[in-house]
Scaffold this motif. Structure first.
Motif, PDB file in Angstrom:
ATOM      1  N   GLY A  10       0.750  -1.350  -0.269  1.00  0.00           N
ATOM      2  CA  GLY A  10       0.067  -0.091   0.056  1.00  0.00           C
ATOM      3  C   GLY A  10       0.909   1.354   0.112  1.00  0.00           C
ATOM      4  O   GLY A  10       0.509   2.176  -0.693  1.00  0.00           O
ATOM      5  N   VAL A  11       1.854   1.432   0.930  1.00  0.00           N
ATOM      6  CA  VAL A  11       2.869   2.536   0.797  1.00  0.00           C
ATOM      7  C   VAL A  11       3.504   2.701  -0.458  1.00  0.00           C
ATOM      8  O   VAL A  11       3.509   3.770  -0.996  1.00  0.00           O
ATOM      9  CB  VAL A  11       3.769   2.375   2.007  1.00  0.00           C
ATOM     10  N   ASN A  12       3.874   1.472  -1.352  1.00  0.00           N
ATOM     11  CA  ASN A  12       4.621   1.792  -2.564  1.00  0.00           C
ATOM     12  C   ASN A  12       3.767   2.095  -3.654  1.00  0.00           C
ATOM     13  O   ASN A  12       3.894   2.912  -4.355  1.00  0.00           O
ATOM     14  CB  ASN A  12       5.376   0.573  -2.735  1.00  0.00           C
ATOM     15  N   LEU A  13       2.256   1.686  -3.511  1.00  0.00           N
ATOM     16  CA  LEU A  13       1.398   1.973  -4.469  1.00  0.00           C
ATOM     17  C   LEU A  13       0.956   3.508  -4.562  1.00  0.00           C
ATOM     18  O   LEU A  13       0.786   4.239  -5.290  1.00  0.00           O
ATOM     19  CB  LEU A  13       0.068   1.105  -4.354  1.00  0.00           C
ATOM     20  N   LEU A  14       0.953   3.905  -3.239  1.00  0.00           N
ATOM     21  CA  LEU A  14       0.454   5.155  -2.918  1.00  0.00           C
ATOM     22  C   LEU A  14       1.623   6.118  -3.163  1.00  0.00           C
ATOM     23  O   LEU A  14       1.708   7.228  -4.100  1.00  0.00           O
ATOM     24  CB  LEU A  14       0.305   5.545  -1.652  1.00  0.00           C
ATOM     25  N   TRP A  69      10.583   8.375  -0.368  1.00  0.00           N
ATOM     26  CA  TRP A  69      10.331   6.890  -0.768  1.00  0.00           C
ATOM     27  C   TRP A  69      11.133   6.176   0.289  1.00  0.00           C
ATOM     28  O   TRP A  69      10.690   4.941   0.945  1.00  0.00           O
ATOM     29  CB  TRP A  69      10.818   6.549  -2.217  1.00  0.00           C
ATOM     30  N   TRP A  70      12.277   6.507   0.360  1.00  0.00           N
ATOM     31  CA  TRP A  70      13.262   5.593   1.169  1.00  0.00           C
ATOM     32  C   TRP A  70      12.790   5.983   2.887  1.00  0.00           C
ATOM     33  O   TRP A  70      12.676   4.798   3.632  1.00  0.00           O
ATOM     34  CB  TRP A  70      14.591   6.040   1.288  1.00  0.00           C
ATOM     35  N   LEU A  71      12.435   6.997   3.380  1.00  0.00           N
ATOM     36  CA  LEU A  71      11.861   7.059   4.736  1.00  0.00           C
ATOM     37  C   LEU A  71      10.481   6.392   4.843  1.00  0.00           C
ATOM     38  O   LEU A  71      10.401   5.726   5.910  1.00  0.00           O
ATOM     39  CB  LEU A  71      11.767   8.625   4.952  1.00  0.00           C
ATOM     40  N   ALA A  72       9.738   6.440   3.859  1.00  0.00           N
ATOM     41  CA  ALA A  72       8.358   5.771   3.952  1.00  0.00           C
ATOM     42  C   ALA A  72       8.923   4.380   4.155  1.00  0.00           C
ATOM     43  O   ALA A  72       7.984   3.452   4.823  1.00  0.00           O
ATOM     44  CB  ALA A  72       7.529   6.173   2.750  1.00  0.00           C
ATOM     45  N   ASN A  73       9.687   3.830   3.160  1.00  0.00           N
ATOM     46  CA  ASN A  73       9.655   2.151   3.276  1.00  0.00           C
ATOM     47  C   ASN A  73      10.441   1.725   4.353  1.00  0.00           C
ATOM     48  O   ASN A  73      10.415   0.697   4.988  1.00  0.00           O
ATOM     49  CB  ASN A  73      10.378   1.607   1.778  1.00  0.00           C
ATOM     50  N   VAL A  90      11.385  -5.508  -4.488  1.00  0.00           N
ATOM     51  CA  VAL A  90      10.167  -5.543  -4.810  1.00  0.00           C
ATOM     52  C   VAL A  90       9.168  -4.460  -4.633  1.00  0.00           C
ATOM     53  O   VAL A  90       8.455  -4.021  -5.330  1.00  0.00           O
ATOM     54  CB  VAL A  90       9.458  -6.717  -3.738  1.00  0.00           C
ATOM     55  N   CYS A  91       9.703  -3.474  -3.444  1.00  0.00           N
ATOM     56  CA  CYS A  91       9.180  -2.190  -3.319  1.00  0.00           C
ATOM     57  C   CYS A  91       9.365  -1.240  -4.313  1.00  0.00           C
ATOM     58  O   CYS A  91       8.485  -0.500  -4.917  1.00  0.00           O
ATOM     59  CB  CYS A  91       9.431  -1.495  -1.912  1.00  0.00           C
ATOM     60  N   ALA A  92      10.474  -1.352  -4.826  1.00  0.00           N
ATOM     61  CA  ALA A  92      10.788  -0.237  -6.177  1.00  0.00           C
ATOM     62  C   ALA A  92       9.893  -0.877  -7.196  1.00  0.00           C
ATOM     63  O   ALA A  92       9.481   0.070  -8.207  1.00  0.00           O
ATOM     64  CB  ALA A  92      12.141  -0.475  -6.629  1.00  0.00           C
ATOM     65  N   LEU A  93       9.623  -1.936  -7.644  1.00  0.00           N
ATOM     66  CA  LEU A  93       8.963  -2.656  -8.602  1.00  0.00           C
ATOM     67  C   LEU A  93       7.462  -2.242  -8.386  1.00  0.00           C
ATOM     68  O   LEU A  93       6.765  -1.783  -9.317  1.00  0.00           O
ATOM     69  CB  LEU A  93       8.868  -4.029  -8.641  1.00  0.00           C
ATOM     70  N   VAL A  94       7.010  -2.386  -7.205  1.00  0.00           N
ATOM     71  CA  VAL A  94       5.588  -1.795  -6.876  1.00  0.00           C
ATOM     72  C   VAL A  94       5.535  -0.346  -7.011  1.00  0.00           C
ATOM     73  O   VAL A  94       4.256   0.039  -7.657  1.00  0.00           O
ATOM     74  CB  VAL A  94       5.185  -2.345  -5.525  1.00  0.00           C
ATOM     75  N   THR A  95       6.445   0.360  -6.694  1.00  0.00           N
ATOM     76  CA  THR A  95       6.270   1.802  -6.825  1.00  0.00           C
ATOM     77  C   THR A  95       6.191   2.139  -8.283  1.00  0.00           C
ATOM     78  O   THR A  95       5.631   3.025  -8.629  1.00  0.00           O
ATOM     79  CB  THR A  95       7.742   2.506  -6.470  1.00  0.00           C
TER      80      THR A  95
END
Length: 106
Positions: A10-14, A69-73, A90-95
């Motif tokens: 959810g964080v990365n999609l947002l 992005w880094w702080l949120a993740n 995976v987080c980078a790809l979802v973003t």
């Protein structure tokens, strides 16, 4: 401890929604700069001011987004037990999902 993957997703999609702007800026610089020099693309004919102005505009925007992005993740990672070597790619790809969706739909 249960893996709460949905928090990271959810964080990365947002984060992917505002990521459209830095991704587009990086694409524009690549197409009109290094890729055009290599002959892979054609430079925009009206782009004759040079790339330094673009770098002055793009560098703060991309830096601010990457830091956010880094702080949120880093915050979302606290609730996830996935290994770091899996979590960050995976987080980078979802973003990138919203940007790739726009590329596919247009």
């Amino acid at each position: 401890m249960r893996r709460k993957w949905w928090i990271a997703a959810g964080v990365n999609l947002l984060m992917g929604v505002p990521a459209v702007v830095p991704v587009w800026l990086l694409w524009y610089i690549a197409v009109n700069g290094p890729l055009a020099e290599l002959g892979w693309t054609v430079r925009e004919p009206t782009e004759n001011d040079g790339m330094l102005l673009w770098l002055v505009i793009v560098a703060p925007i991309v830096t601010a987004f990457v830091l956010l992005w880094w702080l949120a993740n880093d915050f979302a990672r606290r609730w996830n037990t996935t290994a770091a070597r899996v979590y960050w790619p995976v987080c980078a790809l979802v973003t990138l999902v919203p940007s790739l969706t726009l590329v596919i739909l247009t």
